[in-house]
Design an enzyme around this catalytic site. Structure first.
Site, PDB file in Angstrom:
ATOM      1  N   GLY A 268       6.772   6.202   7.822  1.00 12.22           N
ATOM      2  CA  GLY A 268       7.592   5.206   7.158  1.00 12.22           C
ATOM      3  C   GLY A 268       7.598   3.857   7.849  1.00 12.22           C
ATOM      4  O   GLY A 268       8.396   2.980   7.507  1.00 12.22           O
TER       5      GLY A 268
ATOM      6  N   HIS B 151       0.814  -1.227   0.000  1.00 17.69           N
ATOM      7  CA  HIS B 151       0.000   0.000   0.000  1.00 17.69           C
ATOM      8  C   HIS B 151       0.839   1.266   0.000  1.00 17.69           C
ATOM      9  O   HIS B 151       0.302   2.361  -0.222  1.00 17.69           O
ATOM     10  CB  HIS B 151      -0.972   0.004   1.189  1.00 17.69           C
ATOM     11  CG  HIS B 151      -0.350   0.347   2.500  1.00 17.69           C
ATOM     12  ND1 HIS B 151       0.174  -0.592   3.358  1.00 17.69           N
ATOM     13  CD2 HIS B 151      -0.175   1.549   3.119  1.00 17.69           C
ATOM     14  CE1 HIS B 151       0.635   0.015   4.443  1.00 17.69           C
ATOM     15  NE2 HIS B 151       0.449   1.308   4.325  1.00 17.69           N
TER      16      HIS B 151
ATOM     17  N   SER C 153       5.324   1.332   7.765  1.00 14.18           N
ATOM     18  CA  SER C 153       4.961   0.231   6.881  1.00 14.18           C
ATOM     19  C   SER C 153       6.092  -0.092   5.906  1.00 14.18           C
ATOM     20  O   SER C 153       6.654   0.802   5.266  1.00 14.18           O
ATOM     21  CB  SER C 153       3.685   0.568   6.105  1.00 14.18           C
ATOM     22  OG  SER C 153       2.565   0.549   6.951  1.00 14.18           O
TER      23      SER C 153
ATOM     24  N   GLY D  76     -17.178 -13.885 -10.200  1.00  9.93           N
ATOM     25  CA  GLY D  76     -18.024 -12.875 -10.826  1.00  9.93           C
ATOM     26  C   GLY D  76     -19.326 -12.668 -10.066  1.00  9.93           C
ATOM     27  O   GLY D  76     -20.353 -12.316 -10.652  1.00  9.93           O
TER      28      GLY D  76
ATOM     29  N   ASP E 108      -0.582  -7.467   1.210  1.00  6.61           N
ATOM     30  CA  ASP E 108       0.090  -6.168   1.359  1.00  6.61           C
ATOM     31  C   ASP E 108       1.606  -6.294   1.208  1.00  6.61           C
ATOM     32  O   ASP E 108       2.370  -5.682   1.963  1.00  6.61           O
ATOM     33  CB  ASP E 108      -0.254  -5.514   2.705  1.00  6.61           C
ATOM     34  CG  ASP E 108       0.054  -4.016   2.711  1.00  6.61           C
ATOM     35  OD1 ASP E 108       0.029  -3.407   1.629  1.00  6.61           O
ATOM     36  OD2 ASP E 108       0.337  -3.465   3.791  1.00  6.61           O
TER      37      ASP E 108
END
Length: 308
Positions: free
Chosen positions: A159, A55, A161, A212, A85
């Site tokens: 900073g 992210h 992450s 879907g 992530d």
């Protein structure tokens, strides 16, 4: 007086040990320039391979990385997996950059002291904290598989992450992120990072299945649930069917209530997403649904979700 001197000596020894740990980890911590304002932190995971929190990567091109010695090198995005992530970048191998020494996550326990070592710029930053929880395997809100649930009691600085979680021996035991649990500090264990890194380096993406179909939980009456042999009163109601998608081709209709998938009950969309891993692609997924007061069995062939 003797006890005071001994306590002072112990604190001094602990302080020096923590400083040594930060200095050791510093060599493998990098700053990643892939967003506005401040850089994010990253870890030199292997020679020429950097990992960070997905992210924090806001662009796919024109990315550069500052190494611990202050040198700045270009980087290319090898792949990203939003479900866990994790993003992987590649750089030219450098003798001045030392890959992280990975530790054994299985030895991590609640209450252990840990360090967060980041580089949101030219200088290294450090934060001392505790491991709050070490749990078992879990699924993220995007259905990514994480091998251990590691929650931290640590200050979240700029900073944070993408930085390494470091034990008191100087080993990296996880990749820190605030992007998986509503801003709370967590660490992705090294075993998960290794698995995702291998897949992204080999394929550039993590293959995910899709149906879907859009669903949301719905509660049934106890009598109705019992009449269909359900052990729970929660199911998933289909609120959207993508035209031409796998679900539509498999006969799913708006308003169907899904009771089970491949024989396992489902009460949350993540229960269904967990069945749509890489191995599910091209295989049939058997759904048992309630439609117009009767039970029906559907067989939907899972397709691969398009890369974002």
């Amino acid at each position: 007086m003797a006890e005071t001197k001994e306590s002072s000596a112990s604190l001094s020894a602990l302080s020096n040990n923590l400083a040594d740990v930060v200095e050791r980890a510093d060599r493998s911590v990098v700053a990643i320039h892939a967003r506005a304002r401040i850089p994010s932190s990253g870890i030199l995971w292997r020679n020429g391979v950097v990992v960070t929190a997905d992210h924090t990567i806001k662009r796919d091109e024109d990315i550069s990385i500052t190494l611990h010695d202050g040198s700045r090198v270009p980087a290319t995005l090898a792949g990203r997996d939003p479900t866990t992530d994790i993003a992987v970048l590649k750089i030219e191998a450098s003798e001045s950059a030392v890959p992280a020494t990975l530790g054994d996550v299985s030895r991590l326990r609640a209450g252990h002291l840990v360090l967060v070592v980041g580089r949101p710029g030219d200088d290294v930053t450090a934060s001392l904290g505790l491991v709050s929880i070490v749990g078992g395997e879990w699924r993220t809100w995007r259905a990514g598989k994480i091998d251990h649930y590691i929650l931290l009691d640590v200050a979240i600085h700029d900073g944070f992450s993408g930085s390494p979680l470091v034990d008191t021996s100087g080993n990296v035991v996880g990749l820190n992120t605030s992007g998986l649990a509503r801003g709370r500090a967590m660490a992705i264990p090294t075993s998960t990072v290794n698995r995702v890194v291998d897949a992204l380096l080999a394929q550039g993406r993590i293959a995910r299945g899709y149906l879907g179909l859009a669903m949301q939980p719905v509660r049934l009456s106890e009598d109705l649930a019992k009449s269909f042999g359900m052990t729970d009163t929660l199911g998933l109601i289909i609120v959207n069917v993508e035209p031409g998608g796998p679900g539509a081709d498999g006969g799913a209709l708006l308003g169907d209530v899904v009771m089970s998938a491949n024989g396992h009950s489902v009460r949350d969309p993540r229960d269904l997403l967990a069945a749509l891993g890489p191995d599910s692609i091209g295989r049939p997924l058997k759904l048992r649904v309630i439609r117009a007061g009767a039970a029906r069995d559907l067989e939907i062939k899972v397709r691969e979700r398009s890369a974002r």
